[in-house]
Write an enzyme that holds these catalytic residues in place. Structure first.
Site, PDB file in Angstrom:
ATOM      1  N   GLU A 140      -9.954   5.614   3.202  1.00 46.26           N
ATOM      2  CA  GLU A 140     -10.716   4.510   3.770  1.00 46.26           C
ATOM      3  C   GLU A 140      -9.727   3.397   4.062  1.00 46.26           C
ATOM      4  O   GLU A 140      -8.645   3.363   3.487  1.00 46.26           O
ATOM      5  CB  GLU A 140     -11.743   4.029   2.746  1.00 46.26           C
ATOM      6  N   SER A 185       1.620  -9.742  -0.814  1.00 43.29           N
ATOM      7  CA  SER A 185       1.338  -8.302  -0.766  1.00 43.29           C
ATOM      8  C   SER A 185       1.487  -7.673   0.601  1.00 43.29           C
ATOM      9  O   SER A 185       1.705  -6.465   0.709  1.00 43.29           O
ATOM     10  CB  SER A 185      -0.072  -8.052  -1.308  1.00 43.29           C
ATOM     11  N   LYS A 233       0.808  -1.221   0.000  1.00 44.19           N
ATOM     12  CA  LYS A 233       0.000   0.000   0.000  1.00 44.19           C
ATOM     13  C   LYS A 233       0.844   1.274   0.000  1.00 44.19           C
ATOM     14  O   LYS A 233       0.435   2.297  -0.545  1.00 44.19           O
ATOM     15  CB  LYS A 233      -0.943   0.000   1.198  1.00 44.19           C
TER      16      LYS A 233
END
Lengths: 410, 267
Positions: free
Chosen positions: A124, A393, A102
């Site tokens: 969010e 990830s 991210k």
């Protein structure tokens, strides 16, 4: 697998999305008028930044020295041996600063926000990884940061809530609807609509209104670009198969996109939850009765909905995949049959989680464990000279509560 | 016979002849129960609504504040669907005196119902126009086509953040009237109207002759009165909903709409 000719026919990805933000039938801008001019501004600012070497210089510097890129491409010898078949490599996004891919996107977008003169970020978060990565970028760049998170997710990802607080972020609890990622996005958009002149909406996945699917994809393709170089260096040839989990679809599009012109197969893994037949899942592509073309959060794509077009509650053991819509480019890639989509159930993801912990000494995020589960299914069907890259990830520290509770219950 | 666009145009023209701004109450269909929501809508008509905006509930109403979110959530729990909204509008339409109806609903339920079928259903139910808050003109071609076929008005919204070229685009494409969003924000009562509202209304009036109705945040007679002096219509939603919630909700709605009608005299 598409043959060489087909691949040349489908060199779409350089030109998509089109100027209206569409990938074929999917994408667009389905938002209140209040946001339309802001999206135009964002698109222009992004195109300017993209063409500005100093922007890339700053971002690349941060990615190298702050995030720790390139992340390793690790040959999982034990896992590969145990599966018997293809060599499994893990792209270690779990080793990126703040614990997941991210951060690639949040740093890029926070720099963009600063260029646009906006110093308040709203975001969010589902699993909390995007929230943490946004709070991290905000702390680094001295920006205000408000993160919306469903109360159900706050309970199951408590460590990430604490992290966001420590980083100076304000976490706002969302108690509407299913109290998960979908509802957090609703609230983040309401905040954005209300404060649009001062506020930048830092969307965390490759979805939402144009140009977000494009921006998020571009910032995440660093994953695939690195993996491509690394595998060529390690094996001397391209991989045979790429596997990544698909919630909104940012880590997967980041890995897949730089390989779209290559003769490489790709599989996106959705959250199968308790099984497709139970309806308690987040697999938009695997359930044709519920997963249909629709519009949610500004984009036209596959959405889990009832016959009346009301958005359905979803379920996944992993908060990061627990979302009813999928990024529009994935819908397009599926139509083109360029990427195949499948799912892993909660149970399969948990098994893969434990397998990776014990065999490789790596605690994966439950989201990423869905991709690992698919690799475990696929590897035995391939030969020993074939190569799979799995996008790992994120790391699983945030999921310990969830996993340990299940272990205790058993 | 007049089509939907003509009905709406006539309603604004009538209010103008009476030197008033048109009063446009919003009520979500199915809240708090289906029968009761019809009674509330009738009360709004009896109170003197010039047009009536009927909400089709959606699970994820991202342009709405807490009052309307809660109400539409309740309506969905009552089993309200697009088909039932069409039936309810048809029922209301059977009354002797009734103003033009406009549906306000998010795009996904309309898509799921089928755009063309939905527009045919609207005509059959006597619905004259549609407001779709998450559908800007850029994405509206498909629905516009279906509306045109049925003579239904597709009403677009213009926001304080819309630059002149977008005001022009919206003015060209919006039919019946233009919905002017008073604030950069979501629906819900506010203590004060934005200070730059007059300038915003004038900015749009420079570009278009179509009727302008102002909505979002209007919650009192003085506010309605001020808006009426600027624009052609006053839309009131959340505050009406707040007043509809008590046992005497029907009487309250009738009285509030009647009061708005008095407040909306241009004077």
């Amino acid at each position: 697998m598409p043959n060489k000719e087909n691949i040349e026919d489908t060199m779409y990805h350089e030109t998509l999305p089109d100027p209206r933000g569409y990938f074929g039938l999917y994408g667009g801008r389905y938002v209140p008028e209040t946001l339309m001019s802001t999206l135009d501004e964002l698109e222009n600012a992004y195109q300017e930044a993209k063409a500005d070497p100093s922007f890339h210089q700053e971002l690349d510097g941060l990615l190298a020295n702050y995030v720790g890129r390139p992340t390793p491409l690790y040959f999982a010898r034990n896992l590969s041996k145990s599966c018997g078949g293809a060599k499994i490599y893990l792209k270690r996004e779990d080793l990126a600063h703040s614990g997941a891919h991210k951060i690639n996107n949040t740093l890029g977008q926070a720099l963009l926000a600063r260029r646009m003169g906006k110093h308040r970020l709203v975001a969010e978060t589902g699993a909390g990884q995007h929230g943490v990565a946004t709070a991290t970028a905000a702390a680094l760049l001295g920006m205000e940061c408000v993160i919306y998170m469903g109360s159900a997710d706050m309970a199951r990802q408590a460590p990430n809530v604490d992290r966001m607080h420590l980083l100076g972020g304000t976490v706002r609890e969302v108690n509407t609807g299913s109290r998960t990622l979908k509802d957090a996005i609703n609230e983040a958009i309401r905040d954005w609509v209300s404060n649009v002149r001062s506020t930048y909406y830092l969307l965390g996945s490759a979805l939402g209104p144009h140009p977000y699917p494009l921006i998020v994809r571009d910032f995440q393709t660093v994953i695939g670009r690195e993996a491509r170089e690394q595998i060529l260096a390690a094996e001397g040839h391209l991989p045979d198969l790429l596997i990544a989990c698909v919630g909104g679809g940012s880590n997967s599009i980041g890995l897949f996109h730089p390989f779209l012109d290559d003769p490489v197969r790709m599989i996106g893994v959705e959250a199968g939850g308790r099984g497709i037949e139970t309806g308690k899942h987040a697999a938009r592509f695997a359930d044709p009765r519920r997963g249909r073309l629709g519009v949610l959060h500004g984009t036209r794509t596959y959405v889990l909905q009832d016959a009346d077009g009301q958005i359905l509650p979803t379920h996944s053991i992993s908060a990061g995949l627990d979302y009813p819509a999928v990024g529009p480019e994935h819908s397009y890639l599926r139509d083109q049959t360029r990427v195949k989509y499948t799912y892993a159930t909660d149970a399969e993801a948990l098994d893969a989680f434990h397998t990776l912990c014990r065999m490789e000494g790596i605690i994966p995020a439950l989201e990423s464990a869905h991709a690992v589960a698919e690799a475990i299914k696929r590897a035995p069907k391939l030969g020993p000279d074939q190569v799979i890259i799995v996008n790992l990830s994120g790391r699983g520290d945030k999921d310990l509560d969830t996993v340990i509770k299940i272990m205790e219950a058993e | 016979m007049m089509d939907g666009i003509e009905h709406i145009t006539a309603a604004f023209a009538q209010a103008k002849r009476e030197n008033r701004a048109a009063v446009i109450p919003y009520l979500p269909l199915g809240y708090p129960q289906p029968e009761r929501s019809l009674a509330l809508a009738e009360a709004a008509i009896d109170g003197g609504a010039d047009l009536l905006e009927l909400g089709i509930p959606f699970s994820d109403p991202l342009a709405d504040g807490p009052l309307i979110q809660q109400a539409t959530h309740t309506a969905l729990q009552q089993g309200i669907t697009v088909a039932r909204c069409l039936e309810m509008a048809k029922k209301l339409r059977k009354r002797e005196i009734s103003p033009p109806f406009v549906f306000m609903g998010y795009y996904n339920p309309i898509l799921a119902y089928g755009v063309e079928e939905f527009c045919r259903g609207c005509t059959d139910a006597g619905v004259d126009g549609l407001i779709v808050p998450d559908l800007p003109p850029e994405e509206g071609k498909e629905l516009e086509g279906a509306c045109q076929e049925q003579g239904i008005a597709l009403i677009y919204l213009v926001a304080p953040t819309s630059p002149p070229e977008r005001v022009r685009l919206i003015s060209e494409r919006s039919q019946g009237f233009i919905y002017l969003v008073s604030v950069t924000g979501i629906t819900g009562p506010r203590d004060q109207l934005p200070s730059d509202l007059a300038a915003f209304v004038h900015r749009v009036q420079m570009i278009t002759d179509k009727p302008l109705a102002v909505g979002f945040g209007i919650s009192s007679y003085p506010q309605a009165s001020r808006v009426a002096k600027l624009a052609d219509g006053v839309i009131v939603g959340s505050e009406l909903l707040r007043r509809a919630q008590g046992n005497d909700g029907v009487a309250q709605v009738r009285a509030f709409v009647a009061g708005l009608r008095r407040a909306a005299i241009k004077g």
